[in-house]
Motif scaffolding. Structure first.
Motif, PDB file in Angstrom:
ATOM      1  N   ARG A   6      -6.221 -17.449 -33.120  1.00 52.19           N
ATOM      2  CA  ARG A   6      -6.439 -16.267 -33.970  1.00 52.19           C
ATOM      3  C   ARG A   6      -5.572 -15.107 -33.499  1.00 52.19           C
ATOM      4  O   ARG A   6      -4.911 -14.426 -34.311  1.00 52.19           O
ATOM      5  CB  ARG A   6      -7.912 -15.861 -33.929  1.00 52.19           C
ATOM      6  CG  ARG A   6      -8.250 -14.719 -34.910  1.00 52.19           C
ATOM      7  CD  ARG A   6      -9.586 -14.092 -34.604  1.00 52.19           C
ATOM      8  NE  ARG A   6      -9.558 -13.361 -33.346  1.00 52.19           N
ATOM      9  CZ  ARG A   6      -9.041 -12.135 -33.197  1.00 52.19           C
ATOM     10  NH1 ARG A   6      -8.506 -11.504 -34.236  1.00 52.19           N
ATOM     11  NH2 ARG A   6      -9.043 -11.533 -32.015  1.00 52.19           N
TER      12      ARG A   6
ATOM     13  N   VAL B 176      -2.555 -12.992 -35.523  1.00 53.89           N
ATOM     14  CA  VAL B 176      -2.536 -11.526 -35.603  1.00 53.89           C
ATOM     15  C   VAL B 176      -1.197 -10.998 -35.100  1.00 53.89           C
ATOM     16  O   VAL B 176      -0.566 -10.129 -35.718  1.00 53.89           O
ATOM     17  CB  VAL B 176      -3.699 -10.925 -34.797  1.00 53.89           C
ATOM     18  CG1 VAL B 176      -3.542  -9.405 -34.682  1.00 53.89           C
ATOM     19  CG2 VAL B 176      -5.033 -11.257 -35.449  1.00 53.89           C
TER      20      VAL B 176
ATOM     21  N   GLU C 101       1.627 -11.857 -37.568  1.00 57.93           N
ATOM     22  CA  GLU C 101       1.607 -10.954 -38.725  1.00 57.93           C
ATOM     23  C   GLU C 101       2.220  -9.609 -38.365  1.00 57.93           C
ATOM     24  O   GLU C 101       3.016  -9.042 -39.137  1.00 57.93           O
ATOM     25  CB  GLU C 101       0.182 -10.764 -39.229  1.00 57.93           C
ATOM     26  CG  GLU C 101       0.100  -9.839 -40.442  1.00 57.93           C
ATOM     27  CD  GLU C 101      -1.300  -9.705 -41.011  1.00 57.93           C
ATOM     28  OE1 GLU C 101      -1.449  -8.969 -42.008  1.00 57.93           O
ATOM     29  OE2 GLU C 101      -2.229 -10.336 -40.474  1.00 57.93           O
TER      30      GLU C 101
ATOM     31  N   GLN D 216     -13.031 -16.367 -38.699  1.00 57.64           N
ATOM     32  CA  GLN D 216     -12.108 -15.312 -38.270  1.00 57.64           C
ATOM     33  C   GLN D 216     -10.702 -15.860 -38.090  1.00 57.64           C
ATOM     34  O   GLN D 216      -9.716 -15.189 -38.417  1.00 57.64           O
ATOM     35  CB  GLN D 216     -12.605 -14.664 -36.984  1.00 57.64           C
ATOM     36  CG  GLN D 216     -13.861 -13.824 -37.173  1.00 57.64           C
ATOM     37  CD  GLN D 216     -14.273 -13.119 -35.901  1.00 57.64           C
ATOM     38  OE1 GLN D 216     -14.184 -13.661 -34.804  1.00 57.64           O
ATOM     39  NE2 GLN D 216     -14.733 -11.886 -36.045  1.00 57.64           N
TER      40      GLN D 216
ATOM     41  N   ALA E 211      -7.416 -14.731 -40.273  1.00 47.36           N
ATOM     42  CA  ALA E 211      -6.167 -14.282 -39.654  1.00 47.36           C
ATOM     43  C   ALA E 211      -4.984 -15.101 -40.160  1.00 47.36           C
ATOM     44  O   ALA E 211      -3.908 -14.559 -40.440  1.00 47.36           O
ATOM     45  CB  ALA E 211      -6.273 -14.380 -38.135  1.00 47.36           C
TER      46      ALA E 211
ATOM     47  N   SER F 271      -4.240 -14.100 -43.739  1.00 49.47           N
ATOM     48  CA  SER F 271      -3.648 -12.758 -43.790  1.00 49.47           C
ATOM     49  C   SER F 271      -2.158 -12.829 -43.467  1.00 49.47           C
ATOM     50  O   SER F 271      -1.334 -12.162 -44.109  1.00 49.47           O
ATOM     51  CB  SER F 271      -4.366 -11.834 -42.803  1.00 49.47           C
ATOM     52  OG  SER F 271      -3.832 -10.531 -42.868  1.00 49.47           O
ATOM     53  N   THR F 272      -1.807 -13.655 -42.491  1.00 48.97           N
ATOM     54  CA  THR F 272      -0.400 -13.839 -42.149  1.00 48.97           C
ATOM     55  C   THR F 272       0.342 -14.499 -43.302  1.00 48.97           C
ATOM     56  O   THR F 272       1.447 -14.088 -43.668  1.00 48.97           O
ATOM     57  CB  THR F 272      -0.266 -14.691 -40.877  1.00 48.97           C
ATOM     58  OG1 THR F 272      -1.002 -14.077 -39.819  1.00 48.97           O
ATOM     59  CG2 THR F 272       1.190 -14.816 -40.453  1.00 48.97           C
TER      60      THR F 272
END
Length: 202
Positions: free
Chosen positions: A66, A70, A73, A124, A128, A131-132
């Motif tokens: 994770r 993050v 990204e 989570q 992540a 989102s990336t």
């Protein structure tokens, strides 16, 4: 690279200390075969201490993955400047940033896409990762809206883009992009071929 030294833990954020130790071990060992017991030893805490925050080794590995997403990204976002002349230029910058991240963090990158980072087991981690991936989807959507990219299914563009960039990253960190096979600048050349197929023509 030398072996990470034991870092005695005295007070503060135990969870963060364990994660930092595991990330350092990952970077040095280039694999994640370590045990929670070894992470505890190198952090300077009792063998039982990690279990206060991580039920087992797999939970810790998913947290490392994770964190990797993050950071990836952030790296890709920082690489794209609003001042860039085109969506194509932003795409290239983001793709090269992704490949650069993989080269700088090969074991972490491999872990992020391994079966040990099962995204179905950790909401989570899944969030992540998505989102990336959203950076790519955002660029493709933007490119279609401004007429840069072909008006085909975004999912098709995303699949082609992801396969190309992730494939290049894996080949790069495995040192398989040999000049005698793919020339002296394989990454820019491959991205140009990909984008030439994705971009609209006059």
């Amino acid at each position: 690279m030398s072996e990470p030294k034991d870092r005695p833990y005295h007070h503060g954020d135990l969870r963060r200390a364990l994660i930092d130790t595991a990330l350092a071990m990952l970077a040095v060992d280039q694999n994640w075969a370590f045990t929670l017991r070894e992470v505890a030893r190198r952090t300077g805490v009792s063998h039982a201490a990690p279990y206060k925050h991580f039920r087992d080794r797999e939970v810790l590995l998913r947290e490392l993955a994770r964190i990797g997403f993050v950071r990836l990204e952030e790296t890709m976002t920082e690489a794209m400047s609003p001042a860039m002349p085109s969506t194509r230029a932003q795409f290239v910058a983001a793709a090269q940033a992704c490949i650069g991240f993989a080269c700088q963090n090969p074991a972490l990158y491999r872990l992020m896409f391994s079966s040990d980072a099962d995204k179905t087991m950790d909401p989570q981690l899944h969030e992540a990762a998505m989102s990336t991936f959203g950076i790519l989807l955002g660029l493709l959507d933007k490119g279609q809206r401004n007429g840069s990219f072909r008006p085909v299914a975004v999912s098709a563009l995303a699949a082609a883009s992801w396969a190309q960039v992730h494939g290049l990253a894996m080949l790069e960190i495995n040192k398989q992009l040999l000049e005698e096979k793919v020339g002296s600048s394989p990454v820019p050349a491959a991205l140009d071929v990909l984008l030439d197929g994705m971009c609209c023509t006059d």
